[in-house]
Write a protein that holds these residues in place. Structure first.
Motif, PDB file in Angstrom:
ATOM      1  N   GLY A 122       0.794  -1.228   0.000  1.00 16.66           N
ATOM      2  CA  GLY A 122       0.000   0.000   0.000  1.00 16.66           C
ATOM      3  C   GLY A 122       0.826   1.277   0.000  1.00 16.66           C
ATOM      4  N   PHE A 123       2.053   1.232  -0.533  1.00 12.36           N
ATOM      5  CA  PHE A 123       2.935   2.411  -0.522  1.00 12.36           C
ATOM      6  C   PHE A 123       2.946   3.176  -1.837  1.00 12.36           C
ATOM      7  CE2 PHE A 123       5.829   0.292   2.872  1.00 12.36           C
ATOM      8  CZ  PHE A 123       4.940   0.676   3.863  1.00 12.36           C
ATOM      9  N   HIS A 124       2.397   2.582  -2.912  1.00 15.26           N
ATOM     10  CA  HIS A 124       2.403   3.266  -4.205  1.00 15.26           C
ATOM     11  C   HIS A 124       1.481   4.489  -4.141  1.00 15.26           C
ATOM     12  CE1 HIS A 124       1.915   4.073  -8.443  1.00 15.26           C
ATOM     13  NE2 HIS A 124       2.897   3.247  -8.701  1.00 15.26           N
ATOM     14  N   PRO A 125       1.903   5.624  -4.742  1.00 15.00           N
ATOM     15  CA  PRO A 125       1.077   6.850  -4.660  1.00 15.00           C
ATOM     16  C   PRO A 125      -0.359   6.654  -5.151  1.00 15.00           C
ATOM     17  CG  PRO A 125       3.157   7.314  -5.771  1.00 15.00           C
ATOM     18  CD  PRO A 125       3.176   5.853  -5.459  1.00 15.00           C
ATOM     19  N   VAL A 126      -0.565   5.731  -6.072  1.00 14.67           N
ATOM     20  CA  VAL A 126      -1.944   5.481  -6.534  1.00 14.67           C
ATOM     21  C   VAL A 126      -2.796   4.958  -5.372  1.00 14.67           C
ATOM     22  CG1 VAL A 126      -3.362   3.964  -7.973  1.00 14.67           C
ATOM     23  CG2 VAL A 126      -1.392   5.134  -8.969  1.00 14.67           C
ATOM     24  N   ASN A 127      -2.228   4.025  -4.611  1.00 17.35           N
ATOM     25  CA  ASN A 127      -2.987   3.496  -3.471  1.00 17.35           C
ATOM     26  C   ASN A 127      -3.094   4.520  -2.340  1.00 17.35           C
ATOM     27  OD1 ASN A 127      -3.861   0.819  -4.238  1.00 17.35           O
ATOM     28  ND2 ASN A 127      -1.684   0.291  -4.323  1.00 17.35           N
ATOM     29  N   VAL A 128      -2.027   5.289  -2.124  1.00 14.78           N
ATOM     30  CA  VAL A 128      -2.079   6.329  -1.084  1.00 14.78           C
ATOM     31  C   VAL A 128      -3.166   7.346  -1.430  1.00 14.78           C
ATOM     32  CG1 VAL A 128      -0.788   8.176   0.083  1.00 14.78           C
ATOM     33  CG2 VAL A 128       0.369   6.031  -0.509  1.00 14.78           C
ATOM     34  N   GLY A 129      -3.193   7.751  -2.701  1.00 15.46           N
ATOM     35  CA  GLY A 129      -4.202   8.720  -3.148  1.00 15.46           C
ATOM     36  C   GLY A 129      -5.617   8.182  -3.001  1.00 15.46           C
ATOM     37  N   LYS A 130      -5.806   6.925  -3.384  1.00 16.95           N
ATOM     38  CA  LYS A 130      -7.142   6.326  -3.267  1.00 16.95           C
ATOM     39  C   LYS A 130      -7.567   6.230  -1.803  1.00 16.95           C
ATOM     40  CE  LYS A 130      -7.445   3.589  -7.480  1.00 16.95           C
ATOM     41  NZ  LYS A 130      -7.508   2.241  -8.053  1.00 16.95           N
ATOM     42  N   MET A 131      -6.599   5.908  -0.934  1.00 16.24           N
ATOM     43  CA  MET A 131      -6.929   5.844   0.497  1.00 16.24           C
ATOM     44  C   MET A 131      -7.426   7.201   0.994  1.00 16.24           C
ATOM     45  SD  MET A 131      -4.356   5.232   3.687  1.00 16.24           S
ATOM     46  CE  MET A 131      -3.601   6.821   3.383  1.00 16.24           C
ATOM     47  N   VAL A 132      -6.723   8.259   0.574  1.00 15.88           N
ATOM     48  CA  VAL A 132      -7.072   9.602   1.057  1.00 15.88           C
ATOM     49  C   VAL A 132      -8.473  10.011   0.607  1.00 15.88           C
ATOM     50  CG1 VAL A 132      -6.464  12.059   0.896  1.00 15.88           C
ATOM     51  CG2 VAL A 132      -4.675  10.362   1.264  1.00 15.88           C
ATOM     52  N   ILE A 133      -8.835   9.644  -0.627  1.00 15.07           N
ATOM     53  CA  ILE A 133     -10.183  10.033  -1.084  1.00 15.07           C
ATOM     54  C   ILE A 133     -11.231   8.952  -0.775  1.00 15.07           C
ATOM     55  CG2 ILE A 133      -9.396  11.664  -2.846  1.00 15.07           C
ATOM     56  CD1 ILE A 133      -9.850   9.542  -4.958  1.00 15.07           C
ATOM     57  N   GLY A 134     -10.816   7.939  -0.030  1.00 11.47           N
ATOM     58  CA  GLY A 134     -11.789   6.958   0.468  1.00 11.47           C
ATOM     59  C   GLY A 134     -12.222   5.928  -0.551  1.00 11.47           C
ATOM     60  N   GLU A 135     -11.391   5.698  -1.577  1.00  8.97           N
ATOM     61  CA  GLU A 135     -11.716   4.666  -2.567  1.00  8.97           C
ATOM     62  C   GLU A 135     -11.133   3.323  -2.151  1.00  8.97           C
ATOM     63  OE1 GLU A 135     -10.785   5.213  -6.663  1.00  8.97           O
ATOM     64  OE2 GLU A 135     -11.892   7.086  -6.784  1.00  8.97           O
ATOM     65  N   GLN A 136     -11.715   2.252  -2.681  1.00 13.45           N
ATOM     66  CA  GLN A 136     -11.191   0.904  -2.452  1.00 13.45           C
ATOM     67  C   GLN A 136      -9.734   0.819  -2.932  1.00 13.45           C
ATOM     68  OE1 GLN A 136     -12.377  -2.108  -1.442  1.00 13.45           O
ATOM     69  NE2 GLN A 136     -11.097  -3.544  -2.548  1.00 13.45           N
ATOM     70  N   CYS A 137      -8.828   0.328  -2.082  1.00 14.07           N
ATOM     71  CA  CYS A 137      -7.412   0.234  -2.449  1.00 14.07           C
ATOM     72  C   CYS A 137      -6.708  -0.691  -1.461  1.00 14.07           C
ATOM     73  CB  CYS A 137      -6.762   1.621  -2.386  1.00 14.07           C
ATOM     74  SG  CYS A 137      -6.785   2.332  -0.727  1.00 14.07           S
ATOM     75  N   LYS A 173       0.694   9.305   9.303  1.00 14.85           N
ATOM     76  CA  LYS A 173      -0.214   9.997   8.357  1.00 14.85           C
ATOM     77  C   LYS A 173      -1.352   9.090   7.887  1.00 14.85           C
ATOM     78  CE  LYS A 173       3.072  13.126   6.252  1.00 14.85           C
ATOM     79  NZ  LYS A 173       3.937  13.191   5.071  1.00 14.85           N
ATOM     80  N   PRO A 174      -1.046   7.856   7.432  1.00 13.08           N
ATOM     81  CA  PRO A 174      -2.167   7.025   6.984  1.00 13.08           C
ATOM     82  C   PRO A 174      -3.135   6.655   8.107  1.00 13.08           C
ATOM     83  CG  PRO A 174      -0.075   5.828   6.753  1.00 13.08           C
ATOM     84  CD  PRO A 174       0.261   7.241   7.063  1.00 13.08           C
ATOM     85  N   VAL A 175      -2.634   6.404   9.303  1.00 13.93           N
ATOM     86  CA  VAL A 175      -3.545   6.006  10.380  1.00 13.93           C
ATOM     87  C   VAL A 175      -4.486   7.171  10.708  1.00 13.93           C
ATOM     88  CG1 VAL A 175      -2.579   6.487  12.695  1.00 13.93           C
ATOM     89  CG2 VAL A 175      -3.470   4.269  12.199  1.00 13.93           C
ATOM     90  N   ALA A 176      -3.934   8.399  10.726  1.00 10.85           N
ATOM     91  CA  ALA A 176      -4.770   9.580  10.996  1.00 10.85           C
ATOM     92  C   ALA A 176      -5.830   9.713   9.907  1.00 10.85           C
ATOM     93  CB  ALA A 176      -3.892  10.834  11.053  1.00 10.85           C
ATOM     94  N   ASN A 177      -5.398   9.484   8.679  1.00  7.21           N
ATOM     95  CA  ASN A 177      -6.333   9.601   7.556  1.00  7.21           C
ATOM     96  C   ASN A 177      -7.458   8.576   7.642  1.00  7.21           C
ATOM     97  OD1 ASN A 177      -7.151   8.976   4.599  1.00  7.21           O
ATOM     98  ND2 ASN A 177      -6.418  11.084   4.714  1.00  7.21           N
ATOM     99  N   LEU A 178      -7.101   7.353   7.975  1.00  6.41           N
ATOM    100  CA  LEU A 178      -8.117   6.295   8.045  1.00  6.41           C
ATOM    101  C   LEU A 178      -9.125   6.578   9.153  1.00  6.41           C
ATOM    102  CD1 LEU A 178      -5.836   3.158   7.497  1.00  6.41           C
ATOM    103  CD2 LEU A 178      -7.593   4.052   5.948  1.00  6.41           C
ATOM    104  N   MET A 179      -8.653   7.140  10.256  1.00  5.20           N
ATOM    105  CA  MET A 179      -9.564   7.386  11.381  1.00  5.20           C
ATOM    106  C   MET A 179     -10.575   8.484  11.074  1.00  5.20           C
ATOM    107  SD  MET A 179      -8.570   5.092  13.423  1.00  5.20           S
ATOM    108  CE  MET A 179      -9.799   5.434  14.631  1.00  5.20           C
ATOM    109  N   LEU A 180     -10.244   9.352  10.094  1.00  6.45           N
ATOM    110  CA  LEU A 180     -11.212  10.431   9.806  1.00  6.45           C
ATOM    111  C   LEU A 180     -12.105  10.129   8.612  1.00  6.45           C
ATOM    112  CD1 LEU A 180     -10.094  12.191   7.221  1.00  6.45           C
ATOM    113  CD2 LEU A 180      -8.628  13.216   8.946  1.00  6.45           C
ATOM    114  N   GLN A 181     -11.895   8.981   7.960  1.00  4.30           N
ATOM    115  CA  GLN A 181     -12.746   8.647   6.811  1.00  4.30           C
ATOM    116  C   GLN A 181     -14.210   8.527   7.241  1.00  4.30           C
ATOM    117  OE1 GLN A 181     -11.974   8.301   3.531  1.00  4.30           O
ATOM    118  NE2 GLN A 181      -9.829   8.810   3.870  1.00  4.30           N
ATOM    119  N   LYS A 182     -15.099   8.896   6.295  1.00  3.01           N
ATOM    120  CA  LYS A 182     -16.531   8.869   6.607  1.00  3.01           C
ATOM    121  C   LYS A 182     -17.082   7.457   6.378  1.00  3.01           C
ATOM    122  CE  LYS A 182     -20.550  11.826   5.882  1.00  3.01           C
ATOM    123  NZ  LYS A 182     -21.008  13.070   5.262  1.00  3.01           N
ATOM    124  N   ARG A 183     -16.783   6.559   7.316  1.00  6.21           N
ATOM    125  CA  ARG A 183     -17.279   5.181   7.227  1.00  6.21           C
ATOM    126  C   ARG A 183     -17.082   4.506   8.587  1.00  6.21           C
ATOM    127  NH1 ARG A 183     -12.335   3.804   3.561  1.00  6.21           N
ATOM    128  NH2 ARG A 183     -10.756   3.664   5.143  1.00  6.21           N
TER     129      ARG A 183
END
Ligand SMILES: NC(=O)c1ccc[n+]([C@@H]2O[C@H](COP(=O)([O-])OP(=O)(O)OC[C@H]3O[C@@H](n4cnc5c(N)ncnc54)[C@H](OP(=O)(O)O)[C@@H]3O)[C@@H](O)[C@H]2O)c1
Length: 295
Positions: A122-137, A173-183
């Protein structure tokens, strides 16, 4: 009050049993065998043991695993060619390049060369970007493990004050991002602390859920947390040697004192650590499903 211990060892065991059954079903019903390759460059003992543990776990779950070990002086071009070979190998659904790489190799270049559809770390920028916008990745393994631990322990995150200490790209950074996702498992109010944070105690004392990934042994003490906090300690610090000659580990949280105030806490070792490899396996199985058109 002494805290409930959130055991990563036990939670990982449960998830591994689930994955074993899922792999068996994929093989029997669909003739799909999930495949993982780990690529190690050099002979760093810690990296060798991480890679060995990943392959052993894959094998135990019925995942086809290949381990490639390259000399420390392998060129960047040769490593990129190997990644490309596995990008095009139908038996392989997940590619993991063990970090750190030797200094003469550009780490980012290698990670970016991995097909994002096989990027189970999950380190590729495509997956990082998808994680940030809440897409499946593919979610990065340690933050994903933290999320699973919190959810499976039945901790409510919606509306909770979550404080994360540490802002690395692989954990904070990713853990903070995941905790604020709307789900489910997200919806928290998140504060991210680091070395320039002015009054860290002000923040840690407000936390309903405190996630610490700083890499400083025992830095969070009981007087820095509030009663009833849920503590996830990501830190793994070598603080000595045990009688049997193994590395003695400590987390970033002073476990003995904080457990007397917390509602729940992860130990080190046996907390987040076992979850990381398990999430790598989960991502590999997810990838195999996707390639087979079953996801
Ligand atoms: N269990 C697992 O599977 C697993 C996986 C990965 C990592 N880990 C462990 O987790 C820990 C963190 O790893 P990492 O790779 O994220 O580390 P890292 O890249 O070194 O990042 C550490 C972060 O913590 C912050 N920090 C350090 N000291 C601090 C302090 N005194 N006060 C506030 N913030 C502080 C740093 O702030 P600045 O950004 O301002 O420098 C940085 O953002 C390590 O112990 C590592 O071994 C465990």
């Amino acid at each position: 009050m002494s805290a409930k211990i959130i055991s990563g060892t036990e939670t990982a065991k449960v998830i591994r049993e689930e994955l074993k059954a899922e792999v068996a079903e994929l093989v029997e019903k669909h003739n799909v065998v999930p495949g993982l390759v780990t690529i190690l460059v050099g002979e760093d003992p810690a990296s060798q043991s991480y890679v060995a543990a990943k392959n052993k776990t894959a094998h135990a779950l019925g995942i086809h695993s290949e381990q490639v070990t390259l000399d420390a002086d392998t060129s960047e071009a040769d490593l990129l060619a190997l990644v490309d070979k596995y990008n095009n190998d139908e038996k392989i659904h997940g590619i993991l390049v063990q970090l750190p790489l030797p200094k003469h190799i550009d780490e980012a270049k290698v990670l970016y060369a991995i097909d994002p559809d096989k990027d189970v770390d999950g380190f590729h920028p495509v997956n990082v970007g998808k994680m940030v916008i809440g897409e499946q990745c593919f979610l990065p393994c340690t933050p994903h493990g933290v999320l699973e631990l919190i959810q499976r322990a039945g901790v409510e995150t919606s509306g909770a004050e979550v404080v994360v200490v540490g802002r690395s790209n692989i954990v904070g950074k990713p853990v903070a991002n995941l905790m604020l996702q709307k789900r489910d498992g997200g919806n928290a109010t998140v504060t991210l602390c680091h070395t320039r944070t002015k009054d860290m105690e002000f923040h840690t004392k407000r936390a309903d859920i405190l996630i610490v990934a700083a890499g400083v042994a025992n830095m969070i003490k009981a007087d820095q947390v509030k009663d009833g906090v849920v503590v996830i300690d990501v830190g793994v610090n070598r603080v000595g040697v045990t009688d049997s000659g193994k590395a003695k580990l400590a987390g970033d949280v002073d476990f003995d004192s904080v457990k007397e105030k917390a509602a729940a806490i992860t130990p080190v070792p046996g907390g987040v650590g076992p979850m990381t490899i398990t999430m790598l396996m989960k991502n590999t199985v997810q990838s195999a499903r996707q390639f087979a058109g079953l996801a």
